[in-house]
Write a protein that holds these residues in place. Structure first.
Motif, mmCIF file in Angstrom:
data_model
loop_
_atom_site.group_PDB
_atom_site.id
_atom_site.type_symbol
_atom_site.label_atom_id
_atom_site.label_comp_id
_atom_site.label_asym_id
_atom_site.label_seq_id
_atom_site.Cartn_x
_atom_site.Cartn_y
_atom_site.Cartn_z
ATOM 1 N N TYR A 1 -34.024 -23.209 -23.966
ATOM 2 C CA TYR A 1 -34.006 -23.002 -25.408
ATOM 3 C C TYR A 1 -35.316 -23.434 -26.037
ATOM 4 N N TYR A 2 -35.563 -22.882 -27.227
ATOM 5 C CA TYR A 2 -36.756 -23.216 -27.981
ATOM 6 C C TYR A 2 -36.402 -23.258 -29.459
ATOM 7 N N ALA A 3 -36.911 -24.247 -30.155
ATOM 8 C CA ALA A 3 -36.805 -24.355 -31.606
ATOM 9 C C ALA A 3 -38.191 -24.694 -32.144
ATOM 10 N N PRO A 4 -38.498 -24.299 -33.387
ATOM 11 C CA PRO A 4 -39.861 -24.410 -33.898
ATOM 12 C C PRO A 4 -40.478 -25.805 -33.844
ATOM 13 N N GLU A 5 -39.677 -26.865 -33.999
ATOM 14 C CA GLU A 5 -40.294 -28.193 -34.006
ATOM 15 C C GLU A 5 -40.622 -28.702 -32.602
ATOM 16 N N LEU A 6 -40.217 -27.979 -31.576
ATOM 17 C CA LEU A 6 -40.514 -28.376 -30.208
ATOM 18 C C LEU A 6 -41.905 -27.900 -29.811
ATOM 19 N N GLU A 7 -42.566 -28.664 -28.956
ATOM 20 C CA GLU A 7 -43.883 -28.267 -28.486
ATOM 21 C C GLU A 7 -43.798 -27.127 -27.484
ATOM 22 N N ARG A 8 -42.678 -27.020 -26.797
ATOM 23 C CA ARG A 8 -42.508 -25.988 -25.776
ATOM 24 C C ARG A 8 -41.022 -25.758 -25.557
ATOM 25 N N ALA A 9 -40.701 -24.681 -24.884
ATOM 26 C CA ALA A 9 -39.306 -24.436 -24.525
ATOM 27 C C ALA A 9 -38.835 -25.504 -23.544
ATOM 28 N N GLN A 10 -37.541 -25.771 -23.554
ATOM 29 C CA GLN A 10 -36.931 -26.778 -22.695
ATOM 30 C C GLN A 10 -35.948 -26.117 -21.738
ATOM 31 N N VAL A 11 -35.838 -26.661 -20.539
ATOM 32 C CA VAL A 11 -34.871 -26.191 -19.548
ATOM 33 C C VAL A 11 -33.971 -27.360 -19.167
ATOM 34 N N TYR A 12 -32.671 -27.118 -19.183
ATOM 35 C CA TYR A 12 -31.682 -28.120 -18.761
ATOM 36 C C TYR A 12 -30.873 -27.526 -17.621
ATOM 37 N N LYS A 13 -30.714 -28.273 -16.528
ATOM 38 C CA LYS A 13 -29.943 -27.816 -15.373
ATOM 39 C C LYS A 13 -29.018 -28.928 -14.905
ATOM 40 N N THR A 14 -27.841 -28.546 -14.460
ATOM 41 C CA THR A 14 -26.903 -29.519 -13.908
ATOM 42 C C THR A 14 -25.900 -28.796 -13.016
ATOM 43 N N LEU A 15 -25.290 -29.533 -12.100
ATOM 44 C CA LEU A 15 -24.164 -29.020 -11.318
ATOM 45 C C LEU A 15 -22.841 -29.491 -11.901
ATOM 46 N N ASN A 16 -22.902 -30.223 -12.995
ATOM 47 C CA ASN A 16 -21.723 -30.829 -13.600
ATOM 48 C C ASN A 16 -21.328 -30.048 -14.853
ATOM 49 N N GLU A 17 -20.200 -29.360 -14.794
ATOM 50 C CA GLU A 17 -19.761 -28.521 -15.912
ATOM 51 C C GLU A 17 -19.541 -29.327 -17.190
ATOM 52 N N ARG A 18 -18.917 -30.472 -17.080
ATOM 53 C CA ARG A 18 -18.636 -31.289 -18.264
ATOM 54 C C ARG A 18 -19.928 -31.701 -18.956
ATOM 55 N N GLN A 19 -20.925 -32.139 -18.176
ATOM 56 C CA GLN A 19 -22.206 -32.529 -18.754
ATOM 57 C C GLN A 19 -22.907 -31.337 -19.406
ATOM 58 N N PHE A 20 -22.795 -30.172 -18.780
ATOM 59 C CA PHE A 20 -23.431 -28.989 -19.353
ATOM 60 C C PHE A 20 -22.817 -28.624 -20.702
ATOM 61 N N LEU A 21 -21.494 -28.606 -20.764
ATOM 62 C CA LEU A 21 -20.829 -28.252 -22.019
ATOM 63 C C LEU A 21 -21.142 -29.266 -23.118
ATOM 64 N N LYS A 22 -21.249 -30.522 -22.747
ATOM 65 C CA LYS A 22 -21.607 -31.558 -23.719
ATOM 66 C C LYS A 22 -23.010 -31.308 -24.275
ATOM 67 N N GLU A 23 -23.953 -30.986 -23.394
ATOM 68 C CA GLU A 23 -25.325 -30.756 -23.841
ATOM 69 C C GLU A 23 -25.426 -29.460 -24.641
ATOM 70 N N TYR A 24 -24.701 -28.436 -24.220
ATOM 71 C CA TYR A 24 -24.694 -27.181 -24.987
ATOM 72 C C TYR A 24 -24.168 -27.416 -26.403
ATOM 73 N N LYS A 25 -23.096 -28.178 -26.514
ATOM 74 C CA LYS A 25 -22.526 -28.466 -27.835
ATOM 75 C C LYS A 25 -23.529 -29.223 -28.696
ATOM 76 N N ARG A 26 -24.263 -30.161 -28.089
ATOM 77 C CA ARG A 26 -25.252 -30.914 -28.839
ATOM 78 C C ARG A 26 -26.347 -29.991 -29.384
ATOM 79 N N ILE A 27 -26.845 -29.086 -28.543
ATOM 80 C CA ILE A 27 -27.889 -28.156 -28.972
ATOM 81 C C ILE A 27 -27.359 -27.215 -30.042
ATOM 82 N N LYS A 28 -26.155 -26.697 -29.848
ATOM 83 C CA LYS A 28 -25.570 -25.756 -30.809
ATOM 84 C C LYS A 28 -25.391 -26.413 -32.178
#
Length: 203
Positions: free
Chosen positions: A19-46
């Motif tokens: 994902y990328y948002a204007p205040e970021l210096e660059r796009a960010q990549v998040y990876k995990t094998l843990n579904e719960r952690q992924f959904l938590k991080e997705y919710k935070r970004i959303k």
């Protein structure tokens, strides 16, 4: 959120988002094998960004080529061409290199050299030569997204590469688990997850 949860439940061999948002210096990549952690991080970004402020794609993986490890979660970045990439499908014309997926092999060994040599014109020739029924999504360092292949449009600005975001359809076709899912829109080490800035992700 329900569609993303369905995608993760139905394609559960690894999860990534770029994902990328204007205040970021660059796009960010998040990876995990843990579904719960992924959904938590997705919710935070959303919750952190309005849809018009953020470019984002998600990939939930079903393993075909390459083992189930965090490096094989889709959402790879090429420093040479300045793009991130994810793929849904099987690239029958690509022999995966080492323990990489066929997708990453295409991105690093075929697309990136073509793009570096001739920009999007050459890159799109490489895409057309190999894509078949697959779906590709690319994001540049400032959040511009390009996608190739036939996507499903939910009418709300979300694009899906297959129907596994719909739980009822998935229950009818559990024997056909073959492809990952990604969305080019806003939308074993099980506890391991990782954030990396775009500029230093691939090592």
């Amino acid at each position: 959120m329900k569609a993303v949860r369905n995608m993760c439940e139905n394609n559960n061999d690894g999860f990534a988002m770029c994902y990328y948002a204007p205040e970021l210096e660059r796009a960010q990549v998040y990876k995990t094998l843990n579904e719960r952690q992924f959904l938590k991080e997705y919710k935070r970004i959303k919750n952190a960004y309005a849809p018009e402020e953020c470019s984002l794609f998600i990939h939930a993986r079903i393993k075909t080529h390459g083992t189930m490890r965090i490096e094989n979660c889709h959402g790879w970045v090429s420093e040479e061409c300045g793009l991130a990439f994810a793929h849904n499908g099987i690239l029958t014309g690509v022999a995966n290199r080492d323990d990489m997926t066929d997708s990453e092999t295409f991105f690093r060994d075929i697309f990136t050299p073509a793009f570096v040599f001739g920009g999007w014109e050459a890159g799109e020739r490489a895409i057309k030569a190999i894509i078949g029924t697959s779906k590709f999504v690319f994001m540049d360092g400032v959040g511009n997204i390009k996608h190739y292949g036939h996507y499903l449009d939910d009418g709300n600005g979300l694009l899906y590469s297959n129907t596994t975001y719909q739980p009822s359809l998935w229950k009818s076709y559990t024997s056909k688990r073959s492809y990952g899912t990604h969305t080019s829109c806003y939308d074993k080490d099980w506890d391991y997850d990782e954030w990396e800035p775009w500029s230093s992700y691939y090592k």
